[in-house]
Write a protein that holds these residues in place. Structure first.
Motif, mmCIF file in Angstrom:
data_model
loop_
_atom_site.group_PDB
_atom_site.id
_atom_site.type_symbol
_atom_site.label_atom_id
_atom_site.label_comp_id
_atom_site.label_asym_id
_atom_site.label_seq_id
_atom_site.Cartn_x
_atom_site.Cartn_y
_atom_site.Cartn_z
ATOM 1 N N LYS A 1 -1.393 -6.096 10.636
ATOM 2 C CA LYS A 1 -1.173 -5.198 9.501
ATOM 3 C C LYS A 1 -0.492 -5.959 8.374
ATOM 4 O O LYS A 1 0.353 -6.820 8.613
ATOM 5 C CB LYS A 1 -0.316 -4.003 9.910
ATOM 6 C CG LYS A 1 -0.997 -3.031 10.844
ATOM 7 C CD LYS A 1 -0.097 -1.831 11.152
ATOM 8 C CE LYS A 1 -0.789 -0.838 12.078
ATOM 9 N NZ LYS A 1 0.072 0.335 12.371
ATOM 10 N N TYR A 2 -0.867 -5.595 7.155
ATOM 11 C CA TYR A 2 -0.221 -6.178 5.977
ATOM 12 C C TYR A 2 0.402 -5.055 5.172
ATOM 13 O O TYR A 2 -0.287 -4.167 4.658
ATOM 14 C CB TYR A 2 -1.218 -6.945 5.115
ATOM 15 C CG TYR A 2 -0.582 -7.584 3.890
ATOM 16 C CD1 TYR A 2 0.004 -8.838 3.976
ATOM 17 C CD2 TYR A 2 -0.548 -6.916 2.661
ATOM 18 C CE1 TYR A 2 0.599 -9.423 2.871
ATOM 19 C CE2 TYR A 2 0.042 -7.503 1.549
ATOM 20 C CZ TYR A 2 0.624 -8.749 1.663
ATOM 21 O OH TYR A 2 1.231 -9.321 0.567
ATOM 22 N N HIS A 3 1.740 -5.066 5.064
ATOM 23 C CA HIS A 3 2.469 -4.078 4.288
ATOM 24 C C HIS A 3 3.015 -4.754 3.033
ATOM 25 O O HIS A 3 3.448 -5.905 3.066
ATOM 26 C CB HIS A 3 3.637 -3.496 5.085
ATOM 27 C CG HIS A 3 3.192 -2.740 6.298
ATOM 28 N ND1 HIS A 3 2.802 -1.427 6.258
ATOM 29 C CD2 HIS A 3 3.071 -3.128 7.598
ATOM 30 C CE1 HIS A 3 2.464 -1.024 7.471
ATOM 31 N NE2 HIS A 3 2.610 -2.042 8.311
ATOM 32 N N GLY A 4 3.018 -4.024 1.930
ATOM 33 C CA GLY A 4 3.498 -4.609 0.690
ATOM 34 C C GLY A 4 4.649 -3.835 0.090
ATOM 35 O O GLY A 4 4.826 -2.635 0.339
ATOM 36 N N ARG A 5 5.426 -4.525 -0.718
ATOM 37 C CA ARG A 5 6.522 -3.863 -1.439
ATOM 38 C C ARG A 5 5.963 -2.982 -2.550
ATOM 39 O O ARG A 5 6.577 -1.999 -2.947
ATOM 40 C CB ARG A 5 7.466 -4.912 -2.020
ATOM 41 C CG ARG A 5 8.197 -5.737 -0.977
ATOM 42 C CD ARG A 5 9.193 -6.690 -1.631
ATOM 43 N NE ARG A 5 8.524 -7.604 -2.550
ATOM 44 C CZ ARG A 5 7.914 -8.727 -2.178
ATOM 45 N NH1 ARG A 5 7.884 -9.054 -0.897
ATOM 46 N NH2 ARG A 5 7.335 -9.508 -3.063
ATOM 47 N N GLN A 6 4.787 -3.336 -3.085
ATOM 48 C CA GLN A 6 4.148 -2.563 -4.146
ATOM 49 C C GLN A 6 2.988 -1.761 -3.552
ATOM 50 O O GLN A 6 1.850 -1.834 -4.013
ATOM 51 C CB GLN A 6 3.655 -3.501 -5.244
ATOM 52 C CG GLN A 6 4.753 -4.390 -5.831
ATOM 53 C CD GLN A 6 4.194 -5.439 -6.763
ATOM 54 O OE1 GLN A 6 3.107 -5.276 -7.314
ATOM 55 N NE2 GLN A 6 4.945 -6.517 -6.949
ATOM 56 N N ALA A 7 3.304 -0.997 -2.506
ATOM 57 C CA ALA A 7 2.253 -0.332 -1.733
ATOM 58 C C ALA A 7 2.064 1.119 -2.128
ATOM 59 O O ALA A 7 1.403 1.875 -1.416
ATOM 60 C CB ALA A 7 2.585 -0.419 -0.243
ATOM 61 N N ASP A 8 2.619 1.551 -3.258
ATOM 62 C CA ASP A 8 2.462 2.945 -3.651
ATOM 63 C C ASP A 8 1.139 3.194 -4.358
ATOM 64 O O ASP A 8 0.726 4.340 -4.558
ATOM 65 C CB ASP A 8 3.629 3.389 -4.539
ATOM 66 C CG ASP A 8 3.861 2.447 -5.709
ATOM 67 O OD1 ASP A 8 3.328 1.320 -5.666
ATOM 68 O OD2 ASP A 8 4.591 2.835 -6.643
ATOM 69 N N THR A 9 0.467 2.118 -4.767
ATOM 70 C CA THR A 9 -0.865 2.253 -5.355
ATOM 71 C C THR A 9 -1.793 1.225 -4.727
ATOM 72 O O THR A 9 -1.351 0.175 -4.230
ATOM 73 C CB THR A 9 -0.840 2.020 -6.882
ATOM 74 O OG1 THR A 9 -0.470 0.659 -7.153
ATOM 75 C CG2 THR A 9 0.144 2.971 -7.557
ATOM 76 N N GLU A 10 -3.086 1.529 -4.774
ATOM 77 C CA GLU A 10 -4.066 0.613 -4.210
ATOM 78 C C GLU A 10 -4.072 -0.708 -4.976
ATOM 79 O O GLU A 10 -4.113 -1.787 -4.380
ATOM 80 C CB GLU A 10 -5.464 1.240 -4.245
ATOM 81 C CG GLU A 10 -5.631 2.442 -3.351
ATOM 82 C CD GLU A 10 -7.052 2.969 -3.365
ATOM 83 O OE1 GLU A 10 -7.994 2.146 -3.478
ATOM 84 O OE2 GLU A 10 -7.244 4.191 -3.278
ATOM 85 N N ILE A 11 -4.029 -0.609 -6.296
ATOM 86 C CA ILE A 11 -4.082 -1.823 -7.104
ATOM 87 C C ILE A 11 -2.826 -2.657 -6.923
ATOM 88 O O ILE A 11 -2.860 -3.888 -6.946
ATOM 89 C CB ILE A 11 -4.305 -1.479 -8.602
ATOM 90 C CG1 ILE A 11 -4.579 -2.749 -9.402
ATOM 91 C CG2 ILE A 11 -3.101 -0.717 -9.152
ATOM 92 C CD1 ILE A 11 -5.819 -3.472 -8.994
ATOM 93 N N GLY A 12 -1.679 -1.969 -6.697
ATOM 94 C CA GLY A 12 -0.432 -2.701 -6.472
ATOM 95 C C GLY A 12 -0.484 -3.514 -5.195
ATOM 96 O O GLY A 12 -0.073 -4.686 -5.155
#
Length: 534
Positions: A151-162
């Motif tokens: 799995k890849y989680h991001g800090r800017q994960a509130d939008t798809e483009i982020g």
């Protein structure tokens, strides 16, 4: 010799309900193992190389993979090896990236707002091939598992483009993923090569059955269990262990169990009822396995009927061990030993219960080093899920004249002797972050006496799959300090430990011994010390 009344004063009394039950003690042993696919090459030497097809492996990564290409029992040479190991490593590649969302709702002032938390399911490949090239020209190839997900989680994960933007700019992700996968591959290689081609000892657990009871009706079974444990511990770390010492212990244990088995009854209230009989047949199967009599061992397992649930579970596991062991013998063209059923040894007396609980084998040592003879009692199985190997380290319970059991802890005693085995009260610093420091105390089994005594102490650990098991640590006593057997530089540290014996110290320093020889080194040192003092 003190009496019990003068030894213990003002101790808290606790009643313990005892009941007969079937239990199994886990014992860790290291038994010699043959390969499943012997290479049958001469000389028994190997060389190894890594073929990187585009990963641009870092030096430490390539070195760790190459070091994993080692065949236990073979010698590593640069030229003219009997077999060459080659690991072909393909580039790590992402094969799929699937967007996932875990939305959640927040309500404020009556207004509901939906927030998103996106992540990727990353599918990727890391293909590796193990190639075995014999000096005869024969080549064998084996593919290791090569397809994985993470799995890849991001800090800017509130939008798809982020999330997409962060992933595209995360240049370290693939590097970390490759490092993680190489670490797993190293462990897989070691296990595969050892299991298929290597020769050497393999650490494992065996279980030995026994009965817990209130009235001491199963002293013979307990004696047989002790002999079985001693036999397998004697076999540990030995390539050839079927000598007279091992066979004598097995014969005596088998004689006791077979004599008890002759009392078998379908009556549930009988001493040897179906549950006890099932446990006895399990132990006889274990003894036959130790003698490398595989067919006889399976025959004893097949005789287990109407046994307790834990006996059925242990019998299933033992059958798996026996079948694998037999398959390794077959692969190496070695026949099992004579598969005659175990018999009662007519030269052995069967009056074990008469002296099993003799006062000479059961005593306490108080804080003033005085001794007192006692009768030990043990609780029911429910109170000891891992047998007395762990429980007895925390406390002991003794019988008094008024029949009220008395609990004693490592703080109360220097040690005690139970059925001829001595346990000493050991202490060590467990946590230095507390004030005052947290001190751990246990009764630990003394396995070696002398100038530098050695002890084993057990603990219950939980493995990665959530299963609990008993793990054993070894300690030694030097200048009244208890130290765990754990050395960063084995040769240097142990050489210093036995420095008063200059000859032995020099052998250790020069690498004549390995880490697993620690106990043997101290046996020689203590024997030398005892001889020097006479």
């Amino acid at each position: 010799m003190k009496t019990l009344s003068t030894l213990i004063l003002a101790m808290a009394m606790n009643s313990i309900v005892l009941s007969q039950n079937i239990n199994y003690e886990m014992v860790r042993v290291s038994l010699y193992r043959l390969p499943l696919k012997p290479l049958n090459v001469s000389p028994q030497t190997y060389s190894a190389t890594i073929q990187d097809l585009g990963n641009e492996l870092k030096r430490h990564q390539a070195d760790s993979l190459k070091n994993a290409l080692a065949i236990p029992g073979f010698s590593n040479v640069r030229e003219n090896a009997g077999v060459h190991l080659e690991l072909v490593v393909s580039p790590l590649s992402i094969t799929n990236k699937e967007l996932k969302d875990n939305p959640y709702t927040v309500e404020k002032d009556g207004v509901k707002t939906v927030y998103h938390k996106y992540h990727y399911i990353i599918s990727y490949s890391f293909l590796t091939k193990l190639r075995i090239i014999r000096n005869s020209g024969q080549v064998t190839e084996q593919d290791l598992p090569g397809f994985f997900q993470t799995k890849y989680h991001g800090r800017q994960a509130d939008t798809e483009i982020g999330l997409y933007t962060q992933f595209e700019k995360d240049y370290s992700f693939l590097g970390h993923l490759q490092e993680e996968r190489i670490s797993h591959t190293v462990e897989e290689l070691k296990e595969i090569i050892f299991s298929l081609y290597g020769y050497g000892v393999k650490s494992q657990y065996i279980s030995i059955g026994y009965v817990k009871d209130k009235n001491g009706e199963y002293k013979d079974i307990t004696k047989a269990m002790s002999l079985t444990r001693d036999a397998f511990l004697y076999a540990t770390n030995k390539r050839e262990y079927l000598d007279e010492n091992f066979k004598t212990k097995v014969r005596e244990a088998a004689s006791i169990l077979l004599a008890a088995s002759s009392e078998s009854s379908l009556d549930k209230k009988a001493r040897i009822n179906p549950k006890v009989s099932g446990m006895i047949h399990y132990n006889l199967a274990l003894l036959s396995f130790g003698l490398q009599e595989h067919d006889s061992a399976i025959n004893y397992i097949e005789k287990i009927k109407n046994a307790s649930k834990n006996t059925e579970v242990e019998a299933y596991d033992l059958r798996e061990i026996i079948n694998e062991h037999k398959s390794r013998f077959t692969a190496n063209c070695r026949l099992s030993n004579s598969n005659k059923p175990l018999t009662i040894d007519p030269t052995l007396p069967l009056t074990f219960s008469a002296n099993l609980q003799s006062s000479e084998k059961n005593y306490l040592v108080d804080l003033l080093a005085d001794t007192v003879q006692v009768q030990f009692i043990l609780p029911a199985t429910q109170a000891m899920p891992f047998g007395d190997s762990v429980w007895i380290q925390k406390k002991v319970v003794i019988s008094q004249k008024d029949d009220k059991p008395l609990e004693l802890y490592p703080d109360n005693l220097l040690g005690f002797c139970y059925n001829g085995t001595y346990y000493e009260s050991l202490w060590w610093i467990e946590d230095i972050t507390t004030k005052p420091w947290t001190i751990a105390r246990n009764f630990c089994k003394r396995i070696l006496s002398g100038t530098i005594p050695v002890f084993t102490c057990n603990e219950v650990i939980t493995d990665e799959e959530g299963y609990q098991k008993v793990s054993s640590k070894m300690y030694y006593k030097k200048n009244d300090q208890f130290l765990e057997v754990m050395f960063l530089n084995f040769n240097k540290s142990v050489s210093k430990l036995v420095s008063t014996n200059q000859e032995l110290s020099e052998e250790v320093r020069n690498g004549s011994f390995k880490r697993e020889d620690f106990l043997q080194i101290l046996k020689e040192y203590n024997a030398w010390g005892a001889k020097s003092s006479n």
